[in-house]
Design an enzyme around this catalytic site. Structure first.
Site, PDB file in Angstrom:
ATOM      1  N   SER A 127       7.929 -67.507 -39.550  1.00 52.68           N
ATOM      2  CA  SER A 127       7.861 -68.623 -38.603  1.00 52.68           C
ATOM      3  C   SER A 127       7.507 -69.946 -39.278  1.00 52.68           C
ATOM      4  CB  SER A 127       6.779 -68.296 -37.563  1.00 52.68           C
ATOM      5  OG  SER A 127       6.417 -69.459 -36.848  1.00 52.68           O
ATOM      6  N   GLU A 129       5.524 -71.867 -38.070  1.00 52.40           N
ATOM      7  CA  GLU A 129       4.084 -72.012 -37.855  1.00 52.40           C
ATOM      8  C   GLU A 129       3.310 -71.743 -39.154  1.00 52.40           C
ATOM      9  OE1 GLU A 129       2.807 -73.127 -34.992  1.00 52.40           O
ATOM     10  OE2 GLU A 129       0.684 -72.693 -35.311  1.00 52.40           O
ATOM     11  N   TYR A 151      -2.221 -66.732 -35.408  1.00 50.88           N
ATOM     12  CA  TYR A 151      -0.796 -66.347 -35.395  1.00 50.88           C
ATOM     13  C   TYR A 151      -0.121 -66.751 -36.708  1.00 50.88           C
ATOM     14  CZ  TYR A 151       4.196 -66.594 -34.400  1.00 50.88           C
ATOM     15  OH  TYR A 151       5.568 -66.455 -34.477  1.00 50.88           O
TER      16      TYR A 151
HETATM   17  P1  NAP Z   1       8.975 -62.905 -27.437  1.00 47.06           P
HETATM   18  O1  NAP Z   1       9.981 -63.317 -26.426  1.00 47.06           O
HETATM   19  O2  NAP Z   1       7.525 -63.190 -27.193  1.00 47.06           O
HETATM   20  O3  NAP Z   1       9.159 -61.345 -27.690  1.00 47.06           O
HETATM   21  C1  NAP Z   1       8.191 -60.616 -28.388  1.00 47.06           C
HETATM   22  C2  NAP Z   1       8.588 -59.146 -28.390  1.00 47.06           C
HETATM   23  O4  NAP Z   1       7.565 -58.408 -29.099  1.00 47.06           O
HETATM   24  C3  NAP Z   1       8.709 -58.519 -26.998  1.00 47.06           C
HETATM   25  O5  NAP Z   1       9.780 -57.612 -26.996  1.00 47.06           O
HETATM   26  C4  NAP Z   1       7.389 -57.780 -26.859  1.00 47.06           C
HETATM   27  O6  NAP Z   1       7.442 -56.634 -26.019  1.00 47.06           O
HETATM   28  C5  NAP Z   1       7.185 -57.307 -28.293  1.00 47.06           C
HETATM   29  N1  NAP Z   1       5.783 -56.984 -28.531  1.00 47.06           N
HETATM   30  C6  NAP Z   1       4.708 -57.808 -28.453  1.00 47.06           C
HETATM   31  N2  NAP Z   1       3.584 -57.124 -28.708  1.00 47.06           N
HETATM   32  C7  NAP Z   1       3.955 -55.839 -28.953  1.00 47.06           C
HETATM   33  C8  NAP Z   1       3.257 -54.661 -29.268  1.00 47.06           C
HETATM   34  N3  NAP Z   1       1.931 -54.631 -29.394  1.00 47.06           N
HETATM   35  N4  NAP Z   1       3.970 -53.515 -29.433  1.00 47.06           N
HETATM   36  C9  NAP Z   1       5.310 -53.517 -29.306  1.00 47.06           C
HETATM   37  N5  NAP Z   1       6.036 -54.605 -29.005  1.00 47.06           N
HETATM   38  C10 NAP Z   1       5.355 -55.747 -28.834  1.00 47.06           C
HETATM   39  O7  NAP Z   1       9.314 -63.555 -28.864  1.00 47.06           O
HETATM   40  P2  NAP Z   1      10.674 -64.222 -29.385  1.00 47.06           P
HETATM   41  O8  NAP Z   1      10.671 -65.664 -29.042  1.00 47.06           O
HETATM   42  O9  NAP Z   1      11.825 -63.364 -29.022  1.00 47.06           O
HETATM   43  O10 NAP Z   1      10.422 -64.147 -30.956  1.00 47.06           O
HETATM   44  C11 NAP Z   1      10.810 -63.005 -31.714  1.00 47.06           C
HETATM   45  C12 NAP Z   1      10.031 -62.974 -33.021  1.00 47.06           C
HETATM   46  O11 NAP Z   1      10.290 -64.178 -33.749  1.00 47.06           O
HETATM   47  C13 NAP Z   1       8.515 -62.905 -32.880  1.00 47.06           C
HETATM   48  O12 NAP Z   1       8.033 -62.147 -33.969  1.00 47.06           O
HETATM   49  C14 NAP Z   1       8.051 -64.349 -33.021  1.00 47.06           C
HETATM   50  O13 NAP Z   1       6.724 -64.400 -33.503  1.00 47.06           O
HETATM   51  C15 NAP Z   1       9.064 -64.847 -34.039  1.00 47.06           C
HETATM   52  N6  NAP Z   1       9.373 -66.278 -33.997  1.00 47.06           N
HETATM   53  C16 NAP Z   1       9.768 -66.843 -32.824  1.00 47.06           C
HETATM   54  C17 NAP Z   1      10.117 -68.178 -32.791  1.00 47.06           C
HETATM   55  C18 NAP Z   1      10.548 -68.840 -31.522  1.00 47.06           C
HETATM   56  O14 NAP Z   1      10.531 -70.086 -31.491  1.00 47.06           O
HETATM   57  N7  NAP Z   1      10.973 -68.121 -30.518  1.00 47.06           N
HETATM   58  C19 NAP Z   1      10.067 -68.940 -33.990  1.00 47.06           C
HETATM   59  C20 NAP Z   1       9.680 -68.314 -35.165  1.00 47.06           C
HETATM   60  C21 NAP Z   1       9.342 -66.970 -35.162  1.00 47.06           C
HETATM   61  P3  NAP Z   1       7.043 -56.705 -24.445  1.00 47.06           P
HETATM   62  O15 NAP Z   1       8.277 -57.214 -23.767  1.00 47.06           O
HETATM   63  O16 NAP Z   1       6.733 -55.295 -24.134  1.00 47.06           O
HETATM   64  O17 NAP Z   1       5.875 -57.638 -24.346  1.00 47.06           O
HETATM   65  N1  GDD Z   2       2.375 -73.644 -24.700  1.00 48.81           N
HETATM   66  C1  GDD Z   2       2.019 -74.913 -24.448  1.00 48.81           C
HETATM   67  N2  GDD Z   2       1.583 -75.259 -23.191  1.00 48.81           N
HETATM   68  N3  GDD Z   2       2.121 -75.831 -25.433  1.00 48.81           N
HETATM   69  C2  GDD Z   2       1.814 -77.105 -25.150  1.00 48.81           C
HETATM   70  C3  GDD Z   2       1.367 -77.506 -23.888  1.00 48.81           C
HETATM   71  C4  GDD Z   2       1.241 -76.534 -22.865  1.00 48.81           C
HETATM   72  O1  GDD Z   2       0.858 -76.813 -21.729  1.00 48.81           O
HETATM   73  N4  GDD Z   2       1.163 -78.852 -23.916  1.00 48.81           N
HETATM   74  C5  GDD Z   2       1.453 -79.265 -25.149  1.00 48.81           C
HETATM   75  N5  GDD Z   2       1.834 -78.200 -25.914  1.00 48.81           N
HETATM   76  C6  GDD Z   2       2.189 -78.261 -27.337  1.00 48.81           C
HETATM   77  C7  GDD Z   2       1.420 -77.271 -28.201  1.00 48.81           C
HETATM   78  O2  GDD Z   2       0.110 -77.765 -28.479  1.00 48.81           O
HETATM   79  C8  GDD Z   2       2.338 -77.211 -29.422  1.00 48.81           C
HETATM   80  O3  GDD Z   2       2.038 -78.277 -30.295  1.00 48.81           O
HETATM   81  C9  GDD Z   2       3.736 -77.425 -28.835  1.00 48.81           C
HETATM   82  O4  GDD Z   2       3.546 -77.891 -27.494  1.00 48.81           O
HETATM   83  C10 GDD Z   2       4.615 -76.177 -28.811  1.00 48.81           C
HETATM   84  O5  GDD Z   2       3.879 -75.123 -28.222  1.00 48.81           O
HETATM   85  P1  GDD Z   2       4.586 -73.727 -27.840  1.00 48.81           P
HETATM   86  O6  GDD Z   2       5.767 -73.959 -27.006  1.00 48.81           O
HETATM   87  O7  GDD Z   2       3.515 -72.834 -27.313  1.00 48.81           O
HETATM   88  O8  GDD Z   2       5.154 -73.205 -29.237  1.00 48.81           O
HETATM   89  P2  GDD Z   2       4.493 -73.120 -30.688  1.00 48.81           P
HETATM   90  O9  GDD Z   2       5.147 -74.159 -31.546  1.00 48.81           O
HETATM   91  O10 GDD Z   2       3.027 -73.103 -30.640  1.00 48.81           O
HETATM   92  O11 GDD Z   2       4.961 -71.665 -31.162  1.00 48.81           O
HETATM   93  C11 GDD Z   2       6.329 -71.230 -30.999  1.00 48.81           C
HETATM   94  O12 GDD Z   2       7.071 -71.588 -32.137  1.00 48.81           O
HETATM   95  C12 GDD Z   2       6.669 -70.949 -33.362  1.00 48.81           C
HETATM   96  C13 GDD Z   2       7.581 -71.481 -34.477  1.00 48.81           C
HETATM   97  O13 GDD Z   2       7.068 -72.692 -34.958  1.00 48.81           O
HETATM   98  C14 GDD Z   2       6.301 -69.715 -30.777  1.00 48.81           C
HETATM   99  O14 GDD Z   2       7.598 -69.295 -30.400  1.00 48.81           O
HETATM  100  C15 GDD Z   2       5.909 -68.971 -32.032  1.00 48.81           C
HETATM  101  O15 GDD Z   2       6.086 -67.563 -31.823  1.00 48.81           O
HETATM  102  C16 GDD Z   2       6.813 -69.447 -33.172  1.00 48.81           C
HETATM  103  O16 GDD Z   2       6.508 -68.768 -34.378  1.00 48.81           O
END
Ligand code: NAP
Ligand code: GDD
Length: 325
Positions: A127, A129, A151
């Site tokens: 990520s 992050e 995280y």
């Molecule tokens: P998501 O929608 O939150 O999906 C997370 C998945 O992980 C769900 O299927 C969830 O299952 C499963 N999971 C969570 N805790 C678990 C546990 N204890 N045991 C088994 N399964 C578990 O995340 P996403 O946005 O698709 O992201 C996919 C991956 O990419 C994650 O690893 C995330 O950290 C990473 N990532 C995401 C982003 C982004 O912007 N979306 C960016 C960078 C990296 P349940 O449905 O049962 O909860």
């Molecule tokens: N969630 C949330 N809720 N975020 C807020 C809010 C709020 O009400 N207001 C402001 N933010 C700001 C957070 O402080 C952060 O800076 C930004 O919005 C994005 O927050 P999220 O959407 O929660 O995403 P994230 O960047 O923290 O994390 C996501 O992206 C990562 C990749 O950079 C997740 O998908 C992670 O799983 C992923 O790795």
């Protein structure tokens, strides 16, 4: 027929990746928590339309034995390890379970691969992050990590576990360093979906305000449907490597809200209220990715633009909320 095993198949990326791999002719297997099978109406909503095409296996990321059994049964050609506690804010409240799921869970999956099917190609969902308080912008594969949350720390550990299995055991293991990617399937706690859901509810008279935290934070937001193709491309290369996947553009939370409200003819300032309880103990103020390596070596580029992504999410939420009304 190639077999793919996806952990986190019920999540946003898992759903898009399943569709993508089915389209490529793969046999798609997914690891799901047992509770998800018991409550399929709610917990399998993102893959409901393809449930007859994928094969689900109950297992827990907290149990090596259960992961090992699934790997042994499926013997996949490719494994996409997406499952994680993925909500950054939550990780400050429960760092122990975040580390357990994200670090030990990753060890269990890659270790089972090494033991049972060492030729299986492995993808780890790293990520942006991990860059956290980045010393340079935009960030690329050479940028130093400075994680700002439990995280982020857990993903740095997963990144190094993946690299170590590649170096020590010759596993074809890749880290996808993905920047934020969104869609109408995004979880409701993430800021983009929180905004588009609120916009739809306000427009339809079901809500009056939207409480947000830091409006100045900037993210490089892309479309999940585009990003899953990059995961697959990484595993089709001659050599396993790590890649940044991003759009190269950064926008603030305020920009996102402004645009989302404007699509339904409303002024964001009339509805958005800043609530400091949504501030994080340590914030990542700006992430912006340089995806030139992926462009050059994978031939990958993002397709959906920021404005179209916001519109796609607002439109989908409007339709959904209208049906619920
Ligand atoms: P998501 O929608 O939150 O999906 C997370 C998945 O992980 C769900 O299927 C969830 O299952 C499963 N999971 C969570 N805790 C678990 C546990 N204890 N045991 C088994 N399964 C578990 O995340 P996403 O946005 O698709 O992201 C996919 C991956 O990419 C994650 O690893 C995330 O950290 C990473 N990532 C995401 C982003 C982004 O912007 N979306 C960016 C960078 C990296 P349940 O449905 O049962 O909860
Ligand atoms: N969630 C949330 N809720 N975020 C807020 C809010 C709020 O009400 N207001 C402001 N933010 C700001 C957070 O402080 C952060 O800076 C930004 O919005 C994005 O927050 P999220 O959407 O929660 O995403 P994230 O960047 O923290 O994390 C996501 O992206 C990562 C990749 O950079 C997740 O998908 C992670 O799983 C992923 O790795």
């Amino acid at each position: 027929m190639k077999k793919a095993l996806i952990t986190g198949i019920t999540g946003q990326d898992g759903a898009y990746l399943s569709e993508f791999l089915l389209g490529k002719g793969y046999e798609v297997h997914g690891v799901v928590r047992r509770v998800a099978l018991e409550d399929s109406e709610h917990r399998l909503w993102r893959i409901r339309h393809i449930l007859d095409k994928v094969i689900l296996h109950p297992a827990s990321l907290e149990s090596y034995a259960s992961i090992f059994n699934v790997v042994e049964k499926v013997m996949p050609d490719e494994c996409y390890h997406l499952a994680a506690q993925s909500y950054v804010d939550y990780s400050f409240g429960d760092e122990f379970s975040t580390f357990n799921t994200n670090i030990n869970g990753t060890m269990y999956v890659i270790s089972a691969i090494k033991e049972k099917v060492p030729n299986c190609k492995f993808y780890f969902a790293a990520s942006s992050e991990m860059f956290g308080l980045a010393a340079q912008s935009p960030q690329n594969e050479k940028t130093q990590f400075h994680p700002r949350s439990p995280y982020g720390i857990s993903k740095v550990a997963g990144f190094h576990i993946t690299q170590n299995y590649r170096e020590a055991y010759n596993i074809f293991a890749c880290n996808g360093i993905l920047f934020n990617h969104e869609s109408p399937r995004r979880g409701f706690e993430f800021v983009t979906r929180k905004i588009t859901n609120a916009v739809a509810r306000i427009k339809l008279g079901l809500s009056r305000e939207l409480k947000l935290g830091n409006l100045e934070a900037k993210r490089d937001w892309g479309f999940s449907g585009d990003y899953v193709e990059a995961m697959w491309l990484m595993l089709q290369q001659a050599k396993p490597e790590d890649y940044v996947i991003a759009t190269g553009e950064a926008h603030s939370v305020k920009d996102f809200a402004k645009l989302a409200f404007s699509f339904v003819g409303l002024n964001w300032e009339d509805y958005v209220v800043v609530d400091e309880t949504f501030y994080r103990p340590a914030e990542v103020t700006c992430l912006q990715g340089d995806y030139s390596k992926a462009k050059k070596e994978l031939g990958w580029r993002p397709r959906v633009k920021f404005k179209d992504l916001v519109e796609m999410m607002v439109s989908a939420d409007l339709e959904r909320v209208k049906k619920m009304k």
